[in-house]
Scaffold this motif. Structure first.
Motif, PDB file in Angstrom:
ATOM      1  N   MET A 137       0.852  -1.179   0.000  1.00 13.77           N
ATOM      2  CA  MET A 137       0.000   0.000   0.000  1.00 13.77           C
ATOM      3  C   MET A 137       0.896   1.241   0.000  1.00 13.77           C
ATOM      4  N   ASN A 138       0.347   2.405   0.214  1.00 13.44           N
ATOM      5  CA  ASN A 138       1.138   3.636   0.163  1.00 13.44           C
ATOM      6  C   ASN A 138       1.856   3.838   1.493  1.00 13.44           C
ATOM      7  N   LEU A 139       2.938   3.082   1.683  1.00 13.62           N
ATOM      8  CA  LEU A 139       3.644   3.081   2.960  1.00 13.62           C
ATOM      9  C   LEU A 139       4.234   4.450   3.290  1.00 13.62           C
ATOM     10  N   SER A 140       4.554   5.242   2.269  1.00 14.82           N
ATOM     11  CA  SER A 140       5.187   6.544   2.507  1.00 14.82           C
ATOM     12  C   SER A 140       4.317   7.461   3.362  1.00 14.82           C
ATOM     13  N   GLU A 141       3.006   7.278   3.314  1.00  9.20           N
ATOM     14  CA  GLU A 141       2.125   8.166   4.065  1.00  9.20           C
ATOM     15  C   GLU A 141       2.146   7.894   5.562  1.00  9.20           C
ATOM     16  N   ILE A 142       2.648   6.727   5.981  1.00 12.94           N
ATOM     17  CA  ILE A 142       2.691   6.418   7.417  1.00 12.94           C
ATOM     18  C   ILE A 142       4.111   6.115   7.898  1.00 12.94           C
ATOM     19  N   ALA A 143       5.124   6.211   7.025  1.00 15.80           N
ATOM     20  CA  ALA A 143       6.479   5.760   7.354  1.00 15.80           C
ATOM     21  C   ALA A 143       7.037   6.380   8.631  1.00 15.80           C
ATOM     22  N   ALA A 144       6.719   7.630   8.879  1.00 17.04           N
ATOM     23  CA  ALA A 144       7.278   8.314  10.045  1.00 17.04           C
ATOM     24  C   ALA A 144       6.337   8.309  11.237  1.00 17.04           C
ATOM     25  N   LYS A 145       5.212   7.633  11.119  1.00 17.91           N
ATOM     26  CA  LYS A 145       4.181   7.674  12.156  1.00 17.91           C
ATOM     27  C   LYS A 145       4.307   6.484  13.102  1.00 17.91           C
ATOM     28  N   ASP A 146       4.316   6.754  14.414  1.00 17.62           N
ATOM     29  CA  ASP A 146       4.299   5.668  15.392  1.00 17.62           C
ATOM     30  C   ASP A 146       2.881   5.114  15.482  1.00 17.62           C
ATOM     31  N   MET A 147       2.753   3.793  15.412  1.00 18.30           N
ATOM     32  CA  MET A 147       1.451   3.156  15.465  1.00 18.30           C
ATOM     33  C   MET A 147       1.503   1.956  16.403  1.00 18.30           C
ATOM     34  N   THR A 148       0.414   1.702  17.106  1.00 19.60           N
ATOM     35  CA  THR A 148       0.316   0.487  17.912  1.00 19.60           C
ATOM     36  C   THR A 148       0.039  -0.679  16.972  1.00 19.60           C
ATOM     37  N   PRO A 149       0.299  -1.918  17.420  1.00 19.55           N
ATOM     38  CA  PRO A 149      -0.023  -3.072  16.569  1.00 19.55           C
ATOM     39  C   PRO A 149      -1.481  -3.075  16.108  1.00 19.55           C
ATOM     40  N   LYS A 150      -2.406  -2.712  17.000  1.00 23.49           N
ATOM     41  CA  LYS A 150      -3.827  -2.698  16.630  1.00 23.49           C
ATOM     42  C   LYS A 150      -4.101  -1.621  15.581  1.00 23.49           C
ATOM     43  N   GLU A 151      -3.479  -0.452  15.709  1.00 24.39           N
ATOM     44  CA  GLU A 151      -3.649   0.611  14.718  1.00 24.39           C
ATOM     45  C   GLU A 151      -3.092   0.186  13.365  1.00 24.39           C
ATOM     46  N   LEU A 152      -1.994  -0.541  13.395  1.00 26.35           N
ATOM     47  CA  LEU A 152      -1.395  -1.009  12.147  1.00 26.35           C
ATOM     48  C   LEU A 152      -2.299  -2.037  11.471  1.00 26.35           C
ATOM     49  N   ILE A 153      -2.878  -2.939  12.251  1.00 23.10           N
ATOM     50  CA  ILE A 153      -3.814  -3.925  11.701  1.00 23.10           C
ATOM     51  C   ILE A 153      -5.048  -3.216  11.126  1.00 23.10           C
ATOM     52  N   ASP A 154      -5.534  -2.202  11.846  1.00 23.39           N
ATOM     53  CA  ASP A 154      -6.689  -1.443  11.351  1.00 23.39           C
ATOM     54  C   ASP A 154      -6.380  -0.738  10.029  1.00 23.39           C
TER      55      ASP A 154
END
Length: 546
Positions: A137-154
């Motif tokens: 997917m468009n990984l560049s849009e979240i590359a610098a963003k900290d995410m929890t495992p649940k947020e990443l799955i969502d």
């Protein structure tokens, strides 16, 4: 005198072994010094046999700005080699009776939208789930963003599935993100704590850890990438690779990891075999993948292996059970992948080296001329064989030519890859089999009467024209082609893939030399609105975003 005589005999007997060992070391040094130069990003390499280290060296720079040479104990991000640790963690929990491989993921994530499909832990481990891999997917849009495992799955869970579970094999980082979350749900620990306490500490892997950009990590090698020369690697929040690629280690610690697996410290022998099994998909075709390991041969000998690639780092490791030989290479640039050189080293270490240009046999030109032509293969590839002087070249239609060398009168190899042609000249038209050891792919072809196509010639296009093509083009939802302009050259990069220079065929149509593909830009009212991708005999429209 008798003691002296025995010592002399022992010394004479040991000389051939010493010479053999030095000869091997020289071969390893030669391969690695050629690939990892003293003034560029470097690598650390370790070879062990029967659990004992027989080669351990460092090459190149750990930090180019400070001109710090690489050391054998430098710490690297290991990328997807992390998947082995995730897979073994799951198998440890299986042995403890806390889950089974057949468990559906909804047992751990009740609201996961499976669309009525049965997705199991096995599917996640084996890359056969059909879930959309978030790195496509468009990984560049979240590359610098900290995410929890649940947020990443969502982030990826509502994407359409690529195929039904078990129908195909497709490398999938999302599956290992879910596995990390399962480990947390079952144990009540974070993935980081579970791996560090139950694997790293138990195996005394003292230089291994979950990667964190903000922490001071002793002996961390700086990561680089190429963009008109070397540059510091782009930032990536290490919450994103998570259980699919977040760990850091050294080659010596990876050797401890392999020894720990071999001695069944973490899981039973029969459980480890599950991870090393070549599983089939639903139709019976083998995937050449177990749980966290690839199962390809090296010159006919089973080799359990895996690589990793993450912003600024690449890695590769090979274990050959039959010989109890382990090879690991870690690098601090995404520009010089260690996969091939690690396999070559492993092959030399077991006495089955891959052929090189120096070992090629001589075949007269009048025999080589019989092979010249255009070949069509059952996988729809078109390969062209030409002869310049006494050197044969092979290339896919529209791509760059590569030298091929004779191993026998009928078998020709590519020196810089693990591909071979085997020609059957007893039949007319001439038949050929193309084999790639990297993927166990085999495709049969036939020589046609088609003329060898002329080379495409690139033309110069003014920079002000090129500027209007810069942008993001949507090939399909979640899969984009990004076009940039760097030093007067158009560069294309598909989501989750490498970047390639585009060469102008006309002012609006550009081709790529590395593989048969072209992109034509469409203008409406003097504004670029879309493009057409020509690849694999298909024309795919791509709308320009923004």
């Amino acid at each position: 005198m008798t003691i002296l005589k025995h010592l002399l005999i022992l010394l004479l007997l040991s000389l051939p072994l010493l010479s053999f060992s030095q000869n091997l070391e020289e071969k390893f040094d030669s391969l690695l010094e050629e690939k990892y130069k003293p003034d560029g990003p470097g690598a650390t390499v370790l070879i062990s046999k029967k659990g004992k280290i027989i080669y351990h060296k460092a090459f190149g720079m750990a930090n180019m700005e400070l001109e710090t040479p690489m050391k054998t104990d430098n710490v690297f991000e290991i990328g997807s080699i992390t998947k082995q640790f995730t897979a073994v963690s799951i198998l440890m929990l299986m042995e403890q009776g806390k889950l089974t491989i057949e468990d559906e993921i909804t047992k751990f994530i009740p609201d996961y939208p499976t669309n009525g499909k049965k997705i199991t832990i096995h599917h996640l481990l084996n890359h056969t789930s059909g879930i959309k891999s978030y790195t496509s997917m468009n990984l560049s849009e979240i590359a610098a963003k900290d995410m929890t495992p649940k947020e990443l799955i969502d982030y990826f869970k509502n994407e359409p599935m690529d195929f039904d579970p078990g129908e195909k094999w497709s490398y999938n980082n999302s599956g290992y993100i879910i596995l990390g979350y399962v480990i947390e749900k079952v144990t009540g620990q974070t993935y980081e704590d579970f791996v560090e306490q139950n694997i790293f500490k138990k195996l005394q892997m003292n230089n291994s850890r979950y990667g964190h950009k903000g922490e001071i990590i002793k002996n961390r090698a700086s990561g680089y990438q190429t963009r008109d020369g070397y540059v510091n690697a782009n930032y990536l929040s290490m919450t994103l690779p998570y259980a699919a690629g977040s760990l850091m280690s050294t080659v010596e610690d990876l050797s401890k990891w392999q020894t720990g697996l071999n001695t069944n410290i973490l899981i039973k022998k029969e459980t480890l075999q599950k991870a090393h099994t070549n599983y089939p998909i639903n139709n019976g075709d083998l995937t050449n993948y177990g749980y966290g390991w690839l199962t390809y041969d090296i010159n006919g000998v089973l080799a359990i292996q895996h690589g990793g690639g993450i912003f600024g780092y690449t890695s590769y490791e090979v274990y050959i059970p039959e010989e109890d030989v382990f090879v690991a290479t870690l690098t601090n640039c995404n520009c010089n992948s260690p996969g091939n050189v690690t396999k070559r080293i492993a092959a030399i270490a077991i006495g089955k080296p891959f052929p090189t240009a120096e070992t090629a046999i001589h075949i007269p030109n009048n025999e080589l001329e019989k092979l010249i032509g255009v070949y069509e293969f059952e996988d729809k590839a078109v390969r062209i064989i030409t002869l310049e002087g006494n050197q044969l070249y092979s290339k896919r239609e529209g791509s760059t030519p590569f030298k091929i060398f004779p191993k026998t009168k009928s078998i020709f190899f590519f020196e810089d890859s693990f591909s071979e042609y085997e020609f059957d000249m007893s039949k007319s038209p001439l038949k050929v089999k193309f084999t790639n050891q990297n993927s166990n792919d085999i495709s049969k072809g036939i020589k046609t009467n088609k003329p060898i196509p002329s080379e495409k010639i690139a033309i110069e296009v003014k920079e002000e024209i090129l500027k209007q093509y810069v942008g993001v083009y949507e090939i399909q939802p979640g899969f984009d082609l990004t076009v940039t302009l760097e030093n007067g050259k158009l560069i294309s990069q598909a989501t989750g893939q490498g970047s390639f220079e585009m060469h102008a065929e006309t002012e609006t149509k550009f081709f790529i030399k590395e593989f048969p593909a072209a992109l034509e830009f469409i203008t409406e009212n003097k504004k670029v609105t879309s493009a057409i991708l020509y690849q694999g005999g298909q024309k795919t429209p791509a709308k320009k975003k923004g």
